[in-house]
Scaffold this motif. Structure first.
Motif, PDB file in Angstrom:
ATOM      1  N   LYS A   9       0.824  -1.205   0.000  1.00 37.88           N
ATOM      2  CA  LYS A   9       0.000   0.000   0.000  1.00 37.88           C
ATOM      3  C   LYS A   9       0.862   1.260   0.000  1.00 37.88           C
ATOM      4  O   LYS A   9       0.433   2.303  -0.444  1.00 37.88           O
ATOM      5  N   VAL A  21       1.301   6.293  -1.825  1.00 36.59           N
ATOM      6  CA  VAL A  21       0.379   5.638  -0.905  1.00 36.59           C
ATOM      7  C   VAL A  21      -0.841   5.219  -1.708  1.00 36.59           C
ATOM      8  O   VAL A  21      -1.566   6.058  -2.236  1.00 36.59           O
ATOM      9  N   GLY A  25      -3.786   2.507   2.013  1.00 38.79           N
ATOM     10  CA  GLY A  25      -2.492   2.587   2.692  1.00 38.79           C
ATOM     11  C   GLY A  25      -2.469   3.745   3.670  1.00 38.79           C
ATOM     12  O   GLY A  25      -3.223   4.696   3.549  1.00 38.79           O
TER      13      GLY A  25
END
Length: 102
Positions: A9, A21, A25
């Motif tokens: 993530k 990200v 995440g």
């Protein structure tokens, strides 16, 4: 055995100079840490939180924009334009036995 479809993530891009990200995440920033650069957020939808643009009172009164969100003040400014005033004031009438009408 791990999930073969699993993808990280949070990861560095191929050049190694950008942290990405993915949806779902997270990054925890500890106290005293510095975060710099551009933080990009996706647009909000009816089901996903994200960044939004606020409507002005004039835009709220017009009521045709489906992209901006309304603040409580802009809503209060817009309501009189969309809700008609009552034709006459409401007056309660009592019909209880042995009680005269006011």
């Amino acid at each position: 055995m791990g999930d073969p479809t699993y993808g990280p993530k949070v990861y560095l891009d191929e050049g190694g100079d950008r942290l990405n990200v993915a949806s779902g995440g997270t990054i925890n920033v500890e106290a005293g840490a510095t975060v710099s650069g551009i933080v990009a957020a996706s647009a909000a939808t009816t089901t996903v939180a994200g960044k939004v643009e606020l409507a002005t009172s004039a835009e709220a009164i017009t009521g045709t924009d489906e992209e901006r969100v309304v603040t409580p003040k802009a809503l209060a400014d817009a309501v009189p334009s969309h809700v008609p005033a009552p034709a006459q004031p409401f007056k309660a009438r009592w019909n209880w036995p042995r009680m005269p009408n006011p």
